[in-house]
Write a protein that holds these residues in place. Structure first.
Motif, PDB file in Angstrom:
ATOM      1  N   ILE A 306      -2.040 -13.054  -0.004  1.00  0.00           N
ATOM      2  CA  ILE A 306      -2.772 -12.831  -1.252  1.00  0.00           C
ATOM      3  C   ILE A 306      -1.885 -11.904  -2.072  1.00  0.00           C
ATOM      4  CG2 ILE A 306      -4.874 -11.900  -2.323  1.00  0.00           C
ATOM      5  CD1 ILE A 306      -6.442 -12.635   0.148  1.00  0.00           C
ATOM      6  N   CYS A 307      -1.687 -12.256  -3.337  1.00  0.00           N
ATOM      7  CA  CYS A 307      -0.765 -11.462  -4.162  1.00  0.00           C
ATOM      8  C   CYS A 307      -1.197  -9.994  -4.224  1.00  0.00           C
ATOM      9  CB  CYS A 307      -0.710 -12.049  -5.558  1.00  0.00           C
ATOM     10  SG  CYS A 307      -2.349 -12.217  -6.278  1.00  0.00           S
ATOM     11  N   LEU A 308      -2.476  -9.723  -3.940  1.00  0.00           N
ATOM     12  CA  LEU A 308      -3.033  -8.376  -4.059  1.00  0.00           C
ATOM     13  C   LEU A 308      -2.990  -7.600  -2.746  1.00  0.00           C
ATOM     14  CD1 LEU A 308      -6.070  -9.813  -5.973  1.00  0.00           C
ATOM     15  CD2 LEU A 308      -4.217  -8.533  -7.034  1.00  0.00           C
ATOM     16  N   CYS A 309      -2.424  -8.197  -1.711  1.00  0.00           N
ATOM     17  CA  CYS A 309      -2.393  -7.525  -0.402  1.00  0.00           C
ATOM     18  C   CYS A 309      -1.586  -6.231  -0.460  1.00  0.00           C
ATOM     19  CB  CYS A 309      -1.769  -8.446   0.655  1.00  0.00           C
ATOM     20  SG  CYS A 309      -2.958  -9.604   1.349  1.00  0.00           S
ATOM     21  N   GLY A 310      -2.045  -5.235   0.283  1.00  0.00           N
ATOM     22  CA  GLY A 310      -1.331  -3.956   0.382  1.00  0.00           C
ATOM     23  C   GLY A 310      -0.368  -4.026   1.560  1.00  0.00           C
ATOM     24  N   SER A 311       0.892  -4.302   1.274  1.00  0.00           N
ATOM     25  CA  SER A 311       1.856  -4.520   2.364  1.00  0.00           C
ATOM     26  C   SER A 311       2.741  -3.299   2.613  1.00  0.00           C
ATOM     27  CB  SER A 311       2.726  -5.741   2.054  1.00  0.00           C
ATOM     28  OG  SER A 311       3.299  -5.602   0.775  1.00  0.00           O
ATOM     29  N   ARG A 312       2.634  -2.269   1.755  1.00  0.00           N
ATOM     30  CA  ARG A 312       3.361  -1.008   1.991  1.00  0.00           C
ATOM     31  C   ARG A 312       2.302   0.075   2.142  1.00  0.00           C
ATOM     32  NH1 ARG A 312       6.118   0.838  -2.893  1.00  0.00           N
ATOM     33  NH2 ARG A 312       4.798  -0.526  -4.131  1.00  0.00           N
ATOM     34  N   ILE A 313       2.090   0.555   3.351  1.00  0.00           N
ATOM     35  CA  ILE A 313       1.086   1.609   3.543  1.00  0.00           C
ATOM     36  C   ILE A 313       1.815   2.950   3.612  1.00  0.00           C
ATOM     37  CG2 ILE A 313      -0.742   2.481   5.041  1.00  0.00           C
ATOM     38  CD1 ILE A 313      -1.277  -0.313   6.008  1.00  0.00           C
ATOM     39  N   TYR A 314       1.346   3.915   2.828  1.00  0.00           N
ATOM     40  CA  TYR A 314       1.895   5.277   2.846  1.00  0.00           C
ATOM     41  C   TYR A 314       0.776   6.217   3.302  1.00  0.00           C
ATOM     42  CZ  TYR A 314       5.598   3.119   0.140  1.00  0.00           C
ATOM     43  OH  TYR A 314       6.621   2.296  -0.266  1.00  0.00           O
ATOM     44  N   THR A 411       4.289  -2.449   6.498  1.00  0.00           N
ATOM     45  CA  THR A 411       5.074  -1.277   6.911  1.00  0.00           C
ATOM     46  C   THR A 411       4.211  -0.034   6.713  1.00  0.00           C
ATOM     47  OG1 THR A 411       5.966  -0.997   4.686  1.00  0.00           O
ATOM     48  CG2 THR A 411       7.282  -2.324   6.219  1.00  0.00           C
ATOM     49  N   ILE A 412       4.413   0.978   7.562  1.00  0.00           N
ATOM     50  CA  ILE A 412       3.699   2.254   7.396  1.00  0.00           C
ATOM     51  C   ILE A 412       4.735   3.374   7.316  1.00  0.00           C
ATOM     52  CG2 ILE A 412       1.831   3.724   8.239  1.00  0.00           C
ATOM     53  CD1 ILE A 412       0.864   1.506  10.012  1.00  0.00           C
ATOM     54  N   THR A 413       4.597   4.235   6.293  1.00  0.00           N
ATOM     55  CA  THR A 413       5.581   5.289   6.009  1.00  0.00           C
ATOM     56  C   THR A 413       4.827   6.586   5.718  1.00  0.00           C
ATOM     57  OG1 THR A 413       6.893   3.558   4.930  1.00  0.00           O
ATOM     58  CG2 THR A 413       7.547   5.837   4.494  1.00  0.00           C
ATOM     59  N   PRO A 414       5.292   7.737   6.215  1.00  0.00           N
ATOM     60  CA  PRO A 414       4.598   8.997   5.915  1.00  0.00           C
ATOM     61  C   PRO A 414       4.998   9.572   4.547  1.00  0.00           C
ATOM     62  CG  PRO A 414       6.404   9.394   7.455  1.00  0.00           C
ATOM     63  CD  PRO A 414       6.409   7.916   7.159  1.00  0.00           C
ATOM     64  N   PHE A 415       4.089  10.375   3.954  1.00  0.00           N
ATOM     65  CA  PHE A 415       4.455  11.145   2.754  1.00  0.00           C
ATOM     66  C   PHE A 415       3.960  12.577   2.906  1.00  0.00           C
ATOM     67  CE2 PHE A 415       0.304   9.283   1.473  1.00  0.00           C
ATOM     68  CZ  PHE A 415      -0.372  10.412   1.021  1.00  0.00           C
ATOM     69  N   ASP A 416       4.596  13.498   2.128  1.00  0.00           N
ATOM     70  CA  ASP A 416       4.289  14.930   2.259  1.00  0.00           C
ATOM     71  C   ASP A 416       3.164  15.389   1.353  1.00  0.00           C
ATOM     72  OD1 ASP A 416       5.972  16.009   4.221  1.00  0.00           O
ATOM     73  OD2 ASP A 416       7.701  15.731   2.900  1.00  0.00           O
ATOM     74  N   GLU A 420       4.673  12.938  -4.128  1.00  0.00           N
ATOM     75  CA  GLU A 420       5.558  12.001  -3.408  1.00  0.00           C
ATOM     76  C   GLU A 420       4.848  10.664  -3.190  1.00  0.00           C
ATOM     77  OE1 GLU A 420       8.353  11.428   0.530  1.00  0.00           O
ATOM     78  OE2 GLU A 420       6.705  12.868   0.633  1.00  0.00           O
ATOM     79  N   ALA A 421       3.551  10.725  -2.924  1.00  0.00           N
ATOM     80  CA  ALA A 421       2.797   9.482  -2.705  1.00  0.00           C
ATOM     81  C   ALA A 421       2.852   8.599  -3.962  1.00  0.00           C
ATOM     82  CB  ALA A 421       1.348   9.806  -2.354  1.00  0.00           C
ATOM     83  N   ILE A 422       2.665   9.226  -5.123  1.00  0.00           N
ATOM     84  CA  ILE A 422       2.688   8.463  -6.385  1.00  0.00           C
ATOM     85  C   ILE A 422       4.082   7.879  -6.622  1.00  0.00           C
ATOM     86  CG2 ILE A 422       2.480   8.657  -8.918  1.00  0.00           C
ATOM     87  CD1 ILE A 422       0.391  10.921  -8.334  1.00  0.00           C
ATOM     88  N   GLN A 423       5.086   8.731  -6.355  1.00  0.00           N
ATOM     89  CA  GLN A 423       6.462   8.288  -6.589  1.00  0.00           C
ATOM     90  C   GLN A 423       6.814   7.101  -5.671  1.00  0.00           C
ATOM     91  OE1 GLN A 423       9.359   9.385  -4.375  1.00  0.00           O
ATOM     92  NE2 GLN A 423      10.570   7.985  -5.658  1.00  0.00           N
TER      93      GLN A 423
END
Ligand code: NAD
Length: 500
Positions: A306-314, A411-416, A420-423
């Protein structure tokens, strides 16, 4: 009505695959007719089994032109048809679709690879597309104002003409009817072309339009690929507008093909690589289950197609390990063990996703679920199956983080911190959708209003109201559709000034 077993045995009982025909001028065109005299045919395969199920004509430019002429001939009368009459016909379409809901859902599931439950949801949305626009046109208002007591000005809108309506393979019926319903409601006529990968439910629609009493030529449905059929359709000078949903590269090609036709209306709904932001406050016990469920649904619904899928999780660092653990356990239970993902749409697409998985293995990403190559059961070996895949330790500049994979891979990636999350969320050529998981009311607005995305969902996903603007920023598209925004696509506006 057919059952799933009956549909399967219909496919099995025919020695050659079923053969789809174009629907032009209110009728299905026999294969030997000059309108579809196509030396080429395309074979479509069932994603779950890899078996051929039907063939479709690859409609050549002269036959595309015949369909456009049928739409052009129908335009003067349809554009002047009273709204109440157009409304009644579209309402009939939605009722007939409702009566045939299960048939459409079964074929959609066979053709696209999606689960039957998912297909039913999409057929319901297709029904709503027709019922919504059938009433919208009855309640439209246009603006009129007095200028300094000297002139009365008002907007006059009229149908923009003949449209090319082109859709992709991921939600075939839903996305095609999202275009056909407003196009016809606002008095335009059309030539619609579904994806060559999933043409079945568009083929069945012809019958519904006939039975609903849509006049001949108002909607024509032709089949074929992009290079032969799609390109001839959008480039034709007889086409007044294009409503397209598909990949960004195709959107660019359509812009090029139509660059010299300034007045042609273009609505382009394109690709995405959408971020899901998980803040620590959304992992407190009272809402943790919802956070995991929404992030998982956004990643894996319809196999991630689905074009709206969240495939980059932070995920905020303080809850990162907890999130990865709980998310993986939930996806294993809900999607893998209960088998609630389908097969991906085509062999070509399956190979593309597998190449990304091989790249992830080469780049030493961590697979929390899935693998390269994916592990398959015996009965999945011939079909186009990819296990739900959860990756961590993927570099920011890896193609896996940048490209739209459009499959069950996240993918799952941490943020501080918030900035940084917005960026990270905005660090993409795309800007279609974003998912924000937080319980902090001020943050919902503060972060939500800074995300470069046409659609932002807070603690939910895929909630739609058909009047709200739908569309993307950056390379995810141009123009908005939905309610009065669809009216902008399918009508031309002139402002009249009358002396007071
Ligand atoms: P695609 O761009 O390859 O094909 C889409 C349609 O365009 C097909 O019908 C195809 O035959 C046709 N086409 C291809 N080349 C053409 C040309 N030169 N001229 C005219 N028509 C042409 O996309 P796809 O692979 O079918 O679908 C997947 C893509 O669609 C993904 O990028 C996904 O994000 C996007 N998508 C976007 C939305 C949205 O609302 N923004 C919704 C669903 C899917």
């Amino acid at each position: 009505c057919v059952t799933l077993d009956e549909a399967r045995s219909l496919i099995d009982s025919t020695s050659s695959p079923l053969s789809l025909q174009n629907f032009v001028g209110g009728q299905y065109i026999a294969p030997h007719d000059s309108l579809t005299s196509s030396s080429q045919h395309i074979t479509s395969f069932e994603p779950k089994t890899g078996r051929p199920i039907y063939t479709l004509p690859c409609t050549e430019p002269h036959a595309v032109e015949a369909a456009i002429k049928a739409a052009k001939a129908a335009f003067p009368s349809w554009s002047k048809t009273a709204r109440a009459e157009r409304s009644a016909i579209l309402r009939k379409v939605s009722e007939l679709l409702q009566q045939n809901r299960e048939v459409f859902a079964i074929w959609e599931s066979i053709d696209q690879g999606k689960t039957l439950d998912r297909a039913r949801v999409e057929v319901d949305r297709a029904i709503s597309n027709f019922s919504y626009f059938s009433t919208f046109i009855l309640h439209e208002q246009t603006a009129a104002r007095m200028v300094d007591g000297v002139a009365l000005t008002y907007e006059h809108r009229s149908p923009a003409g003949v449209f090319a309506l082109i859709s992709p393979w991921n939600m075939p019926l839903y996305l095609l009817t999202w275009k056909i319903a407003p196009c016809l409601a606002f008095g335009c006529t059309a030539v619609a072309k579904p994806s060559e990968v999933t043409s079945m439910t568009a083929f069945l629609l012809g019958d519904i339009f006939q039975k609903a009493g849509v006049p001949p030529g108002v909607i024509n449905i032709i089949f074929g690929d992009g290079a032969t059929t799609g390109a001839a359709l959008v480039a034709s000078p007889l086409i007044n507008g294009v409503s397209f949903t598909g990949g960004t590269q195709t959107g660019i090609a359509i812009r090029r093909l139509t660059a010299h036709q300034i007045g042609k209306h273009l609505s382009l709904e394109l690709g995405g690589k959408n971020p899901t932001l998980v803040f620590a406050d959304s992992m407190v016990p009272s809402v943790r289950e919802r956070t995991i469920r929404v992030a998982a649904m956004a990643a894996f619904e319809n196999q991630g197609e689905i074009c709206l899928c969240g495939s980059r999780i932070y995920v905020e660092k303080s809850v990162y390990n907890d999130f990865v653990r709980d998310f993986t356990a939930y996806v294993r239970e809900k999607y893998v063990l209960k088998q609630t993902v389908g097969a991906v749409a085509s062999l070509q697409h399956c190979d593309k996703i597998r190449r990304y998985l091989e790249l992830a293995a080469e780049q030493k990403a961590t697979f929390h679920l899935g693998g390269a190559p994916p592990t398959l059961n015996e009965d999945e070996a011939q079909g186009y199956w990819i296990e739900p895949t959860i990756l961590t330790d993927v570099a920011k500049n890896s193609a896996i983080q940048i490209d739209e994979i459009f499959g069950p891979v996240v993918t799952i990636t941490p943020f501080d911190n918030e900035q940084e999350a917005i960026q990270l969320a905005n660090d993409s050529e795309y800007g279609l959708a974003a998912i924000l998981l937080t319980t902090d009311g001020a943050r919902m607005r503060r972060v939500g209003e800074q995300l470069e995305a046409g659609l932002v969902w807070v603690n939910c996903w895929l909630v739609r109201e058909l009047g709200t603007p739908f569309g993307g920023m950056k390379n995810s598209g141009t123009g908005r559709e939905g309610g009065e925004h669809s009216r902008d696509v399918f009508t031309v506006v002139r402002t009249l000034h009358l002396p007071a």
